[in-house]
Design a protein around this motif. Sequence first.
Motif, PDB file in Angstrom:
ATOM      1  N   VAL A 125       0.837  -1.200   0.000  1.00  0.00           N
ATOM      2  CA  VAL A 125       0.000   0.000   0.000  1.00  0.00           C
ATOM      3  C   VAL A 125       0.878   1.258   0.000  1.00  0.00           C
ATOM      4  CG1 VAL A 125      -1.703   1.333   1.319  1.00  0.00           C
ATOM      5  CG2 VAL A 125      -1.942  -1.150   1.139  1.00  0.00           C
ATOM      6  N   THR A 126       2.007   1.208   0.703  1.00  0.00           N
ATOM      7  CA  THR A 126       2.903   2.361   0.800  1.00  0.00           C
ATOM      8  C   THR A 126       3.498   2.764  -0.545  1.00  0.00           C
ATOM      9  OG1 THR A 126       3.490   1.785   3.087  1.00  0.00           O
ATOM     10  CG2 THR A 126       4.997   3.262   1.902  1.00  0.00           C
ATOM     11  N   ILE A 127       3.900   1.773  -1.346  1.00  0.00           N
ATOM     12  CA  ILE A 127       4.579   2.087  -2.614  1.00  0.00           C
ATOM     13  C   ILE A 127       3.634   2.135  -3.808  1.00  0.00           C
ATOM     14  CG2 ILE A 127       6.709   1.011  -1.776  1.00  0.00           C
ATOM     15  CD1 ILE A 127       6.119  -1.323  -3.730  1.00  0.00           C
ATOM     16  N   CYS A 128       2.344   1.922  -3.577  1.00  0.00           N
ATOM     17  CA  CYS A 128       1.415   1.923  -4.704  1.00  0.00           C
ATOM     18  C   CYS A 128       1.319   3.322  -5.333  1.00  0.00           C
ATOM     19  CB  CYS A 128       0.032   1.438  -4.270  1.00  0.00           C
ATOM     20  SG  CYS A 128      -0.870   2.578  -3.217  1.00  0.00           S
ATOM     21  N   PRO A 129       1.140   3.419  -6.635  1.00  0.00           N
ATOM     22  CA  PRO A 129       1.019   4.726  -7.303  1.00  0.00           C
ATOM     23  C   PRO A 129      -0.209   5.492  -6.814  1.00  0.00           C
ATOM     24  CG  PRO A 129       1.345   2.939  -8.885  1.00  0.00           C
ATOM     25  CD  PRO A 129       1.050   2.293  -7.574  1.00  0.00           C
ATOM     26  N   SER A 130      -0.174   6.794  -6.982  1.00  0.00           N
ATOM     27  CA  SER A 130      -1.293   7.638  -6.533  1.00  0.00           C
ATOM     28  C   SER A 130      -2.579   7.343  -7.292  1.00  0.00           C
ATOM     29  CB  SER A 130      -0.933   9.116  -6.694  1.00  0.00           C
ATOM     30  OG  SER A 130      -0.583   9.396  -8.045  1.00  0.00           O
ATOM     31  N   THR A 131      -2.454   6.745  -8.464  1.00  0.00           N
ATOM     32  CA  THR A 131      -3.637   6.409  -9.266  1.00  0.00           C
ATOM     33  C   THR A 131      -4.252   5.062  -8.877  1.00  0.00           C
ATOM     34  OG1 THR A 131      -2.178   5.437 -10.936  1.00  0.00           O
ATOM     35  CG2 THR A 131      -2.850   7.733 -11.257  1.00  0.00           C
ATOM     36  N   SER A 132      -3.584   4.333  -8.002  1.00  0.00           N
ATOM     37  CA  SER A 132      -4.060   3.004  -7.621  1.00  0.00           C
ATOM     38  C   SER A 132      -5.253   3.092  -6.668  1.00  0.00           C
ATOM     39  CB  SER A 132      -2.934   2.211  -6.957  1.00  0.00           C
ATOM     40  OG  SER A 132      -3.417   0.991  -6.435  1.00  0.00           O
ATOM     41  N   LEU A 133      -6.089   2.058  -6.687  1.00  0.00           N
ATOM     42  CA  LEU A 133      -7.239   1.981  -5.784  1.00  0.00           C
ATOM     43  C   LEU A 133      -6.806   1.799  -4.333  1.00  0.00           C
ATOM     44  CD1 LEU A 133      -9.606  -0.339  -7.882  1.00  0.00           C
ATOM     45  CD2 LEU A 133      -9.833   2.132  -7.555  1.00  0.00           C
ATOM     46  N   LEU A 134      -5.565   1.307  -4.125  1.00  0.00           N
ATOM     47  CA  LEU A 134      -5.063   1.077  -2.770  1.00  0.00           C
ATOM     48  C   LEU A 134      -4.696   2.364  -2.046  1.00  0.00           C
ATOM     49  CD1 LEU A 134      -2.744  -2.029  -3.338  1.00  0.00           C
ATOM     50  CD2 LEU A 134      -5.025  -2.012  -2.334  1.00  0.00           C
ATOM     51  N   THR A 135      -4.585   3.452  -2.782  1.00  0.00           N
ATOM     52  CA  THR A 135      -4.166   4.728  -2.186  1.00  0.00           C
ATOM     53  C   THR A 135      -5.080   5.158  -1.047  1.00  0.00           C
ATOM     54  OG1 THR A 135      -3.333   5.403  -4.353  1.00  0.00           O
ATOM     55  CG2 THR A 135      -3.560   7.117  -2.691  1.00  0.00           C
ATOM     56  N   LYS A 136      -6.378   4.937  -1.198  1.00  0.00           N
ATOM     57  CA  LYS A 136      -7.332   5.371  -0.172  1.00  0.00           C
ATOM     58  C   LYS A 136      -7.176   4.613   1.146  1.00  0.00           C
ATOM     59  CE  LYS A 136     -11.013   2.309  -1.879  1.00  0.00           C
ATOM     60  NZ  LYS A 136     -12.402   2.265  -2.407  1.00  0.00           N
ATOM     61  N   PHE A 137      -6.435   3.475   1.108  1.00  0.00           N
ATOM     62  CA  PHE A 137      -6.239   2.689   2.331  1.00  0.00           C
ATOM     63  C   PHE A 137      -4.995   3.118   3.111  1.00  0.00           C
ATOM     64  CE2 PHE A 137      -8.703  -0.279  -0.362  1.00  0.00           C
ATOM     65  CZ  PHE A 137      -9.744  -0.542   0.511  1.00  0.00           C
ATOM     66  N   LYS A 138      -4.182   4.010   2.536  1.00  0.00           N
ATOM     67  CA  LYS A 138      -2.941   4.408   3.200  1.00  0.00           C
ATOM     68  C   LYS A 138      -3.201   5.006   4.582  1.00  0.00           C
ATOM     69  CE  LYS A 138       0.129   5.166  -0.749  1.00  0.00           C
ATOM     70  NZ  LYS A 138       0.995   6.121  -1.478  1.00  0.00           N
ATOM     71  N   HIS A 139      -4.071   5.987   4.648  1.00  0.00           N
ATOM     72  CA  HIS A 139      -4.352   6.655   5.925  1.00  0.00           C
ATOM     73  C   HIS A 139      -5.191   5.774   6.842  1.00  0.00           C
ATOM     74  CE1 HIS A 139      -2.537  10.330   4.496  1.00  0.00           C
ATOM     75  NE2 HIS A 139      -3.324  10.334   3.421  1.00  0.00           N
ATOM     76  N   LYS A 140      -6.058   4.944   6.260  1.00  0.00           N
ATOM     77  CA  LYS A 140      -6.883   4.055   7.079  1.00  0.00           C
ATOM     78  C   LYS A 140      -6.032   3.011   7.800  1.00  0.00           C
ATOM     79  CE  LYS A 140     -11.257   4.486   4.561  1.00  0.00           C
ATOM     80  NZ  LYS A 140     -12.327   3.767   3.832  1.00  0.00           N
ATOM     81  N   LEU A 141      -5.011   2.504   7.103  1.00  0.00           N
ATOM     82  CA  LEU A 141      -4.132   1.514   7.725  1.00  0.00           C
ATOM     83  C   LEU A 141      -3.393   2.112   8.917  1.00  0.00           C
ATOM     84  CD1 LEU A 141      -2.523  -0.509   4.777  1.00  0.00           C
ATOM     85  CD2 LEU A 141      -3.929  -1.399   6.623  1.00  0.00           C
ATOM     86  N   LYS A 142      -2.898   3.339   8.757  1.00  0.00           N
ATOM     87  CA  LYS A 142      -2.200   3.999   9.852  1.00  0.00           C
ATOM     88  C   LYS A 142      -3.153   4.279  11.023  1.00  0.00           C
ATOM     89  CE  LYS A 142       1.066   6.338   6.759  1.00  0.00           C
ATOM     90  NZ  LYS A 142       1.539   7.654   6.263  1.00  0.00           N
ATOM     91  N   LYS A 143      -4.376   4.692  10.702  1.00  0.00           N
ATOM     92  CA  LYS A 143      -5.353   5.051  11.724  1.00  0.00           C
ATOM     93  C   LYS A 143      -5.784   3.852  12.552  1.00  0.00           C
ATOM     94  CE  LYS A 143      -9.885   7.262  12.244  1.00  0.00           C
ATOM     95  NZ  LYS A 143     -11.038   7.879  11.527  1.00  0.00           N
ATOM     96  N   TYR A 144      -5.973   2.695  11.884  1.00  0.00           N
ATOM     97  CA  TYR A 144      -6.499   1.519  12.577  1.00  0.00           C
ATOM     98  C   TYR A 144      -5.412   0.495  12.898  1.00  0.00           C
ATOM     99  CZ  TYR A 144     -11.045   3.373  11.172  1.00  0.00           C
ATOM    100  OH  TYR A 144     -12.147   4.167  10.998  1.00  0.00           O
ATOM    101  N   MET A 145      -4.149   0.900  12.814  1.00  0.00           N
ATOM    102  CA  MET A 145      -3.043  -0.031  13.053  1.00  0.00           C
ATOM    103  C   MET A 145      -3.117  -0.667  14.438  1.00  0.00           C
ATOM    104  SD  MET A 145      -0.248  -1.301  11.686  1.00  0.00           S
ATOM    105  CE  MET A 145       0.410  -0.178  10.467  1.00  0.00           C
TER     106      MET A 145
END
Length: 294
Positions: A103-123
């Motif tokens: 998720v960290t290295i995924c491009p900004s156009t990827s669908l995984l981008t929206k999970f970047k902040h969620k993963l940190k928040k719910y870690m």
Amino acid sequence: MSLIKNILYFQSVLGALANMCLLFFYTFIILVHRSKPTDLISCQMTFIHIVMVLTGGDIWLTDVFESLNFENDFKCKATFYINRVMRGLSICLTCLLSVFQAVTICPSTSLLTKFKHKLKKYMIYVFLLIWSFNLSFSSYQIFFVGAFTNMSVSNQMKVTKYCSLFPMNYITRSLILTVTVSRDVFLVGVMLTTSTYMVIILFRHQRQCKHLHSISHMRASPEKRATQTILLLVVFFVVMYWVDFIISCTSVQLWKYDPVILTVQKFVINAYPTITPLLQISSDNRIINMMKNL
């Protein structure tokens, strides 16, 4: 056998020292420096691997229990339970590390981008869920592991000098096996999927860089080095896991543990927690710089 035992001791010492050093560095980075979210995962993995090394080879923890005059039955239950919990946590956190890096290295156009902040928040909630599941699921070890006795030998499978596994009824064994295999197959599948995704991203990035710089003069970014390290860890973990799984299944089906096979399995169990810190130390510039400044 003495040579093999010495090899296990050397492996345990190397694994314990390497993980202790890595735990010190990660703790220092988290408390003093600006840490990355993956550092929290790696820090936990390092602690787990220390415990795995001390219990997986049936060497260190057994010696401690003997010096404290604990009963063999308690010693067996504690050793097997702790080791199973740590092995479950190891596969879960390795999978989480792989997902987080993807998720960290995924491009900004990827669908995984929206999970970047969620993963940190719910870690923190993910950590609690992982620990709770493994602590509760592995509790069955308390009931089906105990001290080896000379009575009813046919009903026991001796796995160490003092410990043995007791037979389970068909329903219980099938349920435990189903849940364990389902969990592990799912997590290994996720690791392989995220690893494939990371390889594709690295390949695309390398191909794009060819148009801008010469590959021979191109310096790998920290993210790229971290990704390559995690890929190596995942591949090594999957190989060691399935070797251990095949040995365990074969032994349980035959209801017999050959001493040589058991020793090989101990070596395999300790291989991943021994190699992991060496790979992480050699690939993290922050740790290398700290070691140079010591």
